[in-house]
Enzyme design. Structure first.
Site, PDB file in Angstrom:
ATOM      1  N   LYS A  19       1.004  -1.128  -0.118  1.00 14.23           N
ATOM      2  CA  LYS A  19       0.023  -0.064  -0.316  1.00 14.23           C
ATOM      3  C   LYS A  19       0.833   1.332  -0.256  1.00 14.23           C
ATOM      4  CE  LYS A  19      -2.555   1.417   3.782  1.00 14.23           C
ATOM      5  NZ  LYS A  19      -2.282   2.776   3.893  1.00 14.23           N
ATOM      6  N   ASP A  51      -3.469   4.159  -2.010  1.00 13.00           N
ATOM      7  CA  ASP A  51      -4.418   4.738  -0.873  1.00 13.00           C
ATOM      8  C   ASP A  51      -4.210   6.133  -0.854  1.00 13.00           C
ATOM      9  OD1 ASP A  51      -5.735   5.010   1.377  1.00 13.00           O
ATOM     10  OD2 ASP A  51      -4.113   4.421   2.798  1.00 13.00           O
ATOM     11  N   LYS A  55      -7.231   7.888  -1.334  1.00  9.28           N
ATOM     12  CA  LYS A  55      -8.492   8.338  -0.697  1.00  9.28           C
ATOM     13  C   LYS A  55      -9.175   9.519  -1.728  1.00  9.28           C
ATOM     14  CE  LYS A  55      -7.604   6.685   3.823  1.00  9.28           C
ATOM     15  NZ  LYS A  55      -6.250   6.603   3.841  1.00  9.28           N
ATOM     16  N   ASP A  62     -13.426  14.470  -4.178  1.00 12.11           N
ATOM     17  CA  ASP A  62     -13.373  15.647  -5.137  1.00 12.11           C
ATOM     18  C   ASP A  62     -14.855  15.662  -5.902  1.00 12.11           C
ATOM     19  OD1 ASP A  62     -12.900  17.891  -6.486  1.00 12.11           O
ATOM     20  OD2 ASP A  62     -10.681  17.686  -6.200  1.00 12.11           O
ATOM     21  N   THR A  81     -11.540   6.089  10.903  1.00 12.19           N
ATOM     22  CA  THR A  81     -11.752   5.602  12.294  1.00 12.19           C
ATOM     23  C   THR A  81     -11.184   6.477  13.431  1.00 12.19           C
ATOM     24  OG1 THR A  81      -9.778   4.193  11.634  1.00 12.19           O
ATOM     25  CG2 THR A  81     -12.110   3.104  11.728  1.00 12.19           C
ATOM     26  N   ARG A 100       3.649  -1.232  10.553  1.00 16.75           N
ATOM     27  CA  ARG A 100       4.977  -1.353  11.289  1.00 16.75           C
ATOM     28  C   ARG A 100       5.046  -2.597  11.910  1.00 16.75           C
ATOM     29  NH1 ARG A 100       2.423   3.847  14.170  1.00 16.75           N
ATOM     30  NH2 ARG A 100       0.391   2.785  13.564  1.00 16.75           N
TER      31      ARG A 100
HETATM   32  O1  C5P Z   1       1.588   0.556  11.097  1.00 11.63           O
HETATM   33  P1  C5P Z   1      -0.011   0.211  10.878  1.00 11.63           P
HETATM   34  O2  C5P Z   1      -0.169  -1.312  10.769  1.00 11.63           O
HETATM   35  O3  C5P Z   1      -0.830   0.793  12.027  1.00 11.63           O
HETATM   36  O4  C5P Z   1      -0.533   0.753   9.650  1.00 11.63           O
HETATM   37  C1  C5P Z   1      -1.788   0.560   9.233  1.00 11.63           C
HETATM   38  C2  C5P Z   1      -2.088   1.468   7.833  1.00 11.63           C
HETATM   39  O5  C5P Z   1      -3.258   1.264   7.534  1.00 11.63           O
HETATM   40  C3  C5P Z   1      -1.485   2.658   7.775  1.00 11.63           C
HETATM   41  O6  C5P Z   1      -1.213   2.949   6.420  1.00 11.63           O
HETATM   42  C4  C5P Z   1      -2.579   3.481   8.200  1.00 11.63           C
HETATM   43  O7  C5P Z   1      -2.698   4.954   7.435  1.00 11.63           O
HETATM   44  C5  C5P Z   1      -3.823   2.632   7.437  1.00 11.63           C
HETATM   45  N1  C5P Z   1      -5.042   2.981   8.050  1.00 11.63           N
HETATM   46  C6  C5P Z   1      -5.424   2.624   9.550  1.00 11.63           C
HETATM   47  N2  C5P Z   1      -6.656   2.819  10.094  1.00 11.63           N
HETATM   48  C7  C5P Z   1      -7.580   3.069   9.186  1.00 11.63           C
HETATM   49  C8  C5P Z   1      -7.430   3.489   7.625  1.00 11.63           C
HETATM   50  C9  C5P Z   1      -6.190   3.251   7.396  1.00 11.63           C
HETATM   51  O8  C5P Z   1      -4.464   2.310  10.451  1.00 11.63           O
HETATM   52  N3  C5P Z   1      -8.964   3.356   9.720  1.00 11.63           N
END
Ligand code: C5P
Length: 239
Positions: free
Chosen positions: A37, A64, A66, A69, A128, A220
């Site tokens: 992503k 991603d 989003k 517009d 979220t 992460r």
């Molecule tokens: O590092 P981590 O596992 O928290 O990354 C989650 C990914 O999913 C990030 O790119 C974050 O922006 C995305 N994301 C999220 N929660 C959401 C929508 C997207 O963590 N509700």
């Protein structure tokens, strides 16, 4: 699920502006992970070059960005994303039915012109990060968040989108209401052994799939691990 199936269902989030680091991660992981992503951080720093770099390594891209517009602008952005050959991208559902419909048409038409498979089009419902208080008092929608998410999911399906992004909390209800074909992409995933970081409500990979997620997004716990390939393998083992 077999490892081959999981390879297609776990999306690794490349949340970095460092192109070399991202490429190294993809090189290390591409035998076990198919989709990566790219979000606004990476894309703003490197643009289409970022997408091409990942694809050149033999992986697929979930763009991603989003989009949110007017229909005409989103449709043109969608054409450009389709030309880049992304596997999946997303738009904000509150952009409206017409915007989403035009996005679907643009993706299919552009792909047809280029004789390629159209990208999967995913809707973002409510971020979220928003609390009920913020949704009610700041945005001005006086409905419970759960109801808004279900309503937006319905609108996304009506527009012809392939699915939506949803937190694990919402997956079960959405799966029950929208059937097995509707794609549900679930972030906020933490393997049993990982740090929560800034994610509040986390779910393990296994729970997310059991609740009905089609794809899970992990950042992460894999990308910041000392050995990302080993971290990915541990996720596979858990599943
Ligand atoms: O590092 P981590 O596992 O928290 O990354 C989650 C990914 O999913 C990030 O790119 C974050 O922006 C995305 N994301 C999220 N929660 C959401 C929508 C997207 O963590 N509700």
């Amino acid at each position: 699920m077999t490892d081959e199936m999981l390879k297609e269902r776990i999306i690794v989030a490349l949340d970095t502006a460092d192109l070399r680091f991202a490429k190294r991660l993809v090189r290390e992981l591409k035998d076990v992970i198919k989709i990566f992503k790219i979000g606004s951080e990476f894309f703003t720093a490197h643009g289409p070059k970022a997408v091409r770099a990942i694809k050149d390594l033999g992986a697929e891209v979930f763009l991603d960005l989003k989009y949110h517009d007017i229909p005409n602008t989103v449709a043109h952005a969608v054409q450009a994303a389709t030309r880049l050959g992304v596997f999946m991208f997303n738009v904000h559902v509150p952009g409206g039915l017409q915007m989403m419909q035009e996005a679907c048409i643009a993706a299919v038409d552009e792909a047809k012109k280029l004789n390629m498979t159209p990208p999967k089009l995913i809707g973002v419902t409510l971020l979220t990060s928003l609390s009920q208080k913020e949704v009610t008092n700041q945005i001005g929608i006086a409905k419970p968040i759960n109801d808004i998410v279900l309503h937006y999911a319905e609108l996304a399906q009506k527009a012809g989108l392939d699915g939506i992004v949803a937190s694990a909390k919402e997956v079960e209800k959405i799966r029950a209401k929208f059937g097995p074909q509707f794609l549900i992409i679930t972030p906020g995933i933490r393997p049993t052994w990982a740090e929560k970081g800034d994610q509040e409500r986390v779910t393990t990979p296994r729970q997310a799939f059991e609740l009905g997620a089609s794809y899970i997004v992990i950042g992460r716990p894999i990308t910041e691990a000392k050995d990302p390939l080993e971290a990915a393998s541990r996720v596979f083992e858990e599943l």
